[in-house]
Design an enzyme around this catalytic site. Structure first.
Site, PDB file in Angstrom:
ATOM      1  CG  ASP A  86      46.937  41.679  42.437  1.00  0.00           C
ATOM      2  OD1 ASP A  86      45.861  42.018  42.464  1.00  0.00           O
ATOM      3  OD2 ASP A  86      47.925  41.702  42.865  1.00  0.00           O
ATOM      4  CD  GLU A 137      40.450  44.562  41.634  1.00  0.00           C
ATOM      5  OE1 GLU A 137      40.811  43.432  42.070  1.00  0.00           O
ATOM      6  OE2 GLU A 137      41.381  45.349  41.270  1.00  0.00           O
ATOM      7  CG  ASP A 151      45.738  43.844  48.913  1.00  0.00           C
ATOM      8  OD1 ASP A 151      46.099  42.487  48.609  1.00  0.00           O
ATOM      9  OD2 ASP A 151      45.319  44.597  48.211  1.00  0.00           O
TER      10      ASP A 151
END
Length: 981
Positions: free
Chosen positions: A553, A556, A630
């Site tokens: 996770d 980015e 999300d």
């Protein structure tokens, strides 16, 4: 996982951390637009849009300053090389090396570089150590090497002084017309113009130039201002946003080009965005966006729907589609990229966009901050051809371990190993199958990855052993940020080995994420990837067994105190590339490193890894699954998940899903139930929830909701053979796992914008999930003129461009079967997919109007790579002329025989024939012949006649056929069934 929480995650109570925590708490409402740039706040996007406006106002692409130097052109073996000359006032011409490769399958690759930067004949500001060249290594990460061979038979001829033409492809069916001045290209297939590059003159390669400090203007001067306004240099040399300043040591270096699709009214792709499948226009107007689609991988908190805002991943691949023709563009650039889309109509009323007979052209404008201009042109001609072409270039979806197709149970966070064991037991108590349970960051010791919290997870091995008893798995999260803490072995090694991302001053970069002060592994560095592998071995990542897999996770990367919640663009990666050059690839380098680390946890033990990633790029499909991040627990987000997942398939990364139930907030019981019914049709199905939400495991809702959700999950497991076969197709030809209406019916214009119903692979299964509160029916559009049958009761629905209202009370899933298909399934409920391995199969034969059907089945051991050596079953099933046959599609390999021996006793226990002929009504048996069957044996046939709107059907019980062998079942003489209402 979100970047907001009311927890401090163990941060020290410094002034900065307190302020940051307050910021995170205040972010818990919705996306903060002021955290992320609009085009007019991005210097290069604003400049390129202004250039496009200027060229449009002039209505003269001829004023474009780019010209192909005819004397420089060389052509050999399907490859054209030359130089484009950019005319620049005051400073003279700029030389831009050009390479055009005419490839097999009709694709073309166009590369434009900049000579001065390529040769290093530039000066960097601020003493930067960054590379002087334009970034040219995106292909090393995104491309596989397949599909890049030039077609040596391609030919070049000169049409006129300023026009050249290249012919290539089968029978020279394709041609490219190259205009020299100004430079542009038209691509043709036969007599149809398909794609035009720089036809509108928006091409822009911002060349290097030295920064010249201009004297301040004299307010008392009476001299008239220059007639030509000076260029706006305000964002050339540095750019500030949100309190952060980007130093831009290389100055302006964007690349841009307009790409037009003549006659194409619909374009798809550009994952990942939360909007409709058919992409919207972006220059304003009723129902349109006023911003371009942005691709700049970002941690977008509670993202908004129907928006071109960037999300977590970027795939700059676009398909344009019109009736029976599909073409595509792959813009290979790893930097921030914006894409404008507009449409125009000619030959009809320009206000109706083709609805009154006019032809629609779609115009796109691609803009990237840095790097070379590297474009693949793909000439189709079908959606399937595009998927295969793109898959050849960037890789097909890795065939996953079979457990990955099951139901995954997750939340932030299961609080202890005993909590996990309890959840596991309660799934069994309520007869709900699942395959994987997940742990978010709280399992770690003080947010230190590769550790366990000694108080809440003191015995992880016993937890994993309990899961292993029912062949279930555990997934744990590990992110790229490493806690900056003395004595933490991972951070100490990261720093001592010099494997972390550096800041603009070439020192180790420090930012803030879940652990507080953090450093980031630089997975572009081969040494860093080798070190990363060492951390996953069982003796180093203590407490893990071979049923533990990974979740990456925040890759980015998410940096809480960074510009736009990510890393500064002037950070330095391996090879001295700036972060701006590689940003969109960053997440892929990390999940790739994790994938390969899992391959080598123990010598001699090789299993197919499972890795989930939030950030991705073209090529990520080779090593990971993704989810849409999300989302929120509301009906709109449930509805939005369908086009988002369909678009992942269009974009070549089909192994995707959305958090079932919604990550933020507490869904109503109805919403959660409907979401599970939709989620069983996500390629990746995971229930997930925020730390602040109530517990919502399916067994907690009570009746009737728990039973309805359990029934839906069991349907997912019953269809496991169909799902696994669809995944195999994706892994061999790039096909989407779930498919949109235009993909399955490319000739039906009425379906081109439909994005709320989907097909499962090539099975003919069609569903439209209920996504509206209180709805008890859905309208399903049937394109082809075949009949469709309700999956559960065989109600007949006539096709032929018709829309049917399907009753769907809360307990009902709208699911139809298209006539002409054979669907494999397994009907014995088990606790997990691993326990289904030796179960017999059921074949559902759905006869078409001609009394025929076909389908395929793929199976292997579901965990090793032995299938690469032939250890698999691949069968073709056909029903025609009253005979159902099973024939082999698989290729033999070194491990074929041994695998088939293990599967010898796995049989077909039941065959259901939907739309069975009336002539079977007085018959009670069928004849079975084939491998392993002596002579001919008889099997029982039970016929059920039509009832009202429901089709006739028949059941053959225990035909005695092996799933891995050739056989034929002969039915009583038949005539074509009559099933139309």
């Amino acid at each position: 996982m979100a970047r907001s929480s009311r927890r401090s995650s163990g941060w020290g109570l410094t002034c900065f951390s307190v302020l940051l925590l307050l910021f995170l708490i205040s972010s818990s409402v919705a996306v903060k637009h002021h955290d992320f740039k609009r085009c007019d706040q991005s210097g290069f996007c604003k400049r390129n849009r202004a250039l496009a406006d200027s060229m449009t106002e002039k209505s003269s692409p001829g004023s474009s300053p780019y010209q192909l130097d005819a004397a420089s052109v060389k052509f050999k073996d399907g490859r054209l090389e030359g130089s484009i000359i950019k005319t620049v006032q005051d400073t003279g011409p700029v030389k831009l090396p050009l390479t055009i490769s005419f490839l097999e399958r009709g694709n073309v690759r166009v590369i434009i570089d900049e000579e001065k930067r390529r040769k290093g004949e530039v000066e960097l500001r601020h003493g930067s150590v960054a590379r002087k060249e334009r970034y040219n290594e995106a292909g090393a990460w995104a491309l596989t090497g397949a599909g890049l061979q030039s077609q040596k038979s391609a030919s070049l001829k000169k049409i006129s002084k300023d026009v050249s033409e290249v012919s290539w492809g089968p029978d020279s069916r394709f041609k490219a017309t190259i205009q020299h001045a100004p430079f542009s290209m038209e691509f043709w297939s036969g007599d149809d113009k398909q794609i035009v590059l720089n036809g509108r003159g928006f091409m822009n390669v911002e060349h290097w130039r030295p920064k010249i400090d201009k004297p301040a203007a004299d307010e008392n001067s009476t001299q008239e201002a220059a007639s030509t306004p000076a260029e706006d240099e305000s964002t050339w040399w540095e750019e500030s946003f949100g309190g952060n300043t980007d130093s831009k040591p290389k100055g302006p270096e964007s690349v841009a080009m307009d790409i037009t699709f003549p006659g194409y009214g619909h374009v798809y792709g550009l994952a990942e965005h939360a909007g409709p499948l058919s992409l919207k226009q972006t220059r304003g107007g009723d129902g349109n966006y006023d911003q371009p689609y942005r691709m700049y991988n970002s941690d977008i908190f509670e993202y908004e729907l129907d928006s071109p805002m960037t999300l977590y991943g970027s795939i700059p691949f676009l398909q344009a589609h019109r009736t029976d023709s599909t073409v595509g563009i792959f813009w290979l650039n790893a930097a921030e990229t914006w894409v404008d889309i507009t449409k125009s109509t000619h030959g009809g009323n320009p206000l109706t966009l083709g609805l009154s007979g006019g032809v629609v052209d779609t115009h796109t404008h691609w803009m990237s901050e840095s790097g070379i201009l590297d474009v693949f042109v793909m000439l189709g001609p079908t959606p399937k051809d595009l998927s295969k072409s793109y898959g050849e270039l960037t890789g097909y979806t890795q065939l996953p371990a079979s457990f990955a197709l099951g139901y995954h149970q997750c939340r932030w966070n299961y609080v202890s190993d005993e909590d996990v064991k309890d959840v596991d037991r309660k799934f069994d108590k309520h007869n709900i199958p699942y395959d994987v349970i997940w742990l978010d960051i709280e399992y770690t010791d003080d947010k230190q990855y590769f550790t366990w919290d000694p108080h809440t997870f003191p015995d992880p091995t016993s937890m994993e052993q309990q899961l292993d008893e029912t062949e279930r798995k555990l997934v744990v999260i590990i992110d790229p940020h490493i806690k900056n803490k003395g004595g933490y072995f991972v951070d100490e090694e990261l720093k001592s080995k010099g494997l972390a991302v550096k800041n603009k001053d070439n020192n180790i970069f420090e930012g803030w994420c879940w652990p507080g002060s953090s450093h980031w592994i630089d997975a572009f560095n081969p040494a860093a990837r080798a070190w990363w592998k060492s951390l996953f071995t069982y003796d180093r990542f203590k407490g893990t067994m071979n049923n533990v897999w990974l979740w990456n996770d925040m890759n980015e990367p998410s940096v809480f105190n960074g510009p736009e919640i990510t890393m500064p663009r002037d950070n330095i990666h391996h090879g001295d590339w700036e972060h701006r050059d590689v940003h969109n690839i960053n997440g892929m380098t990390f999940h790739n490193a994790t994938y390969h680390a899992l391959l080598e946890r123990k010598k001699g033990e090789v299993r197919r890894p499972f890795v989930l990633t939030r950030s991705f790029y073209a090529g990520s499909q080779r090593s990971a699954a993704m989810w849409t991040g999300d989302n929120q627990a509301n009906w709109d987000h449930l509805a939005a998940s369908i086009p988002m997942i369909l678009n992942q398939g269009v974009s070549g990364f089909p192994f995707g899903g959305a958090d079932v139930g919604g990550f933020f907030g507490n869904p109503s019981k109805e919403l959660q139930t409907r979401w599970y019914q939709a989620g069983i049709f996500y390629p990746f199905m995971r229930g997930h929830a925020h730390i602040d939400t109530r517990r919502r495991e399916p067994y907690l809702l009570g009746e009737p909701y728990t039973s309805i959700m359990a029934k839906a999950i069991r349907l997912r497991y019953a269809l496991f053979p169909a799902w696994y076969t669809a995944f195999h197709e994706a892994s061999t030809d790039g096909s989407p796992i779930v498919r949109s209406q235009y993909y399955v019916h490319p000739g039906d214009e009425k379906g081109f914008a439909i994005d709320d119903q989907l097909y499962l692979g090539s099975t003919g299964l069609l569903t439209k999930p209920v996504t509206a509160e209180g709805a008890e029916s859905v309208d399903i559009y049937l394109s082809d003129d075949e009949n469709y049958y309700d999956y559960f009761d065989y109600t007949i629905y006539n096709g032929g461009s018709k829309t049917h209202k399907i009753t769907a009370q809360l307990e009902k899933i709208p699911l139809l079967m298209q006539g002409g298909h054979i669907i494999p399934r397994k009907d014995r409920p088990r606790k997990s997919s691993g326990l289904m391995k030796w179960d017999p199969y059921t074949l559902v034969v759905v006869l078409d109007k001609d009394g025929e059907a076909q389908g395929t089945l793929y199976a292997d051991d579901g965990e090793t790579f032995d299938y690469e050596q032939g250890a698999s079953i691949h069968r073709q099933f056909t029903f025609a002329s009253g005979e159902l046959k099973s024939t082999n599609l698989g290729a033999k390999g070194a491990k074929t025989a041994s695998y088939l021996k293990t599967m010898k006793e796995v049989t077909v226990e039941k065959i259901i024939v939907v739309n069975a002929p009336a002539t079977w009504s007085d018959q009670n048996e069928v004849s079975v012949t084939g491998e392993g069957i002596k002579g001919s044996v008889q099997a029982e046939l039970i016929y059920h006649g039509p009832a009202g709107s429901k089709a006739a059907w028949a059941v053959i019980r225990r035909p005695g056929t092996s799933i891995s062998s050739d056989w034929t079942i002969s039915f009583p003489e038949t005539s074509s069934p009559k099933s139309e209402l």
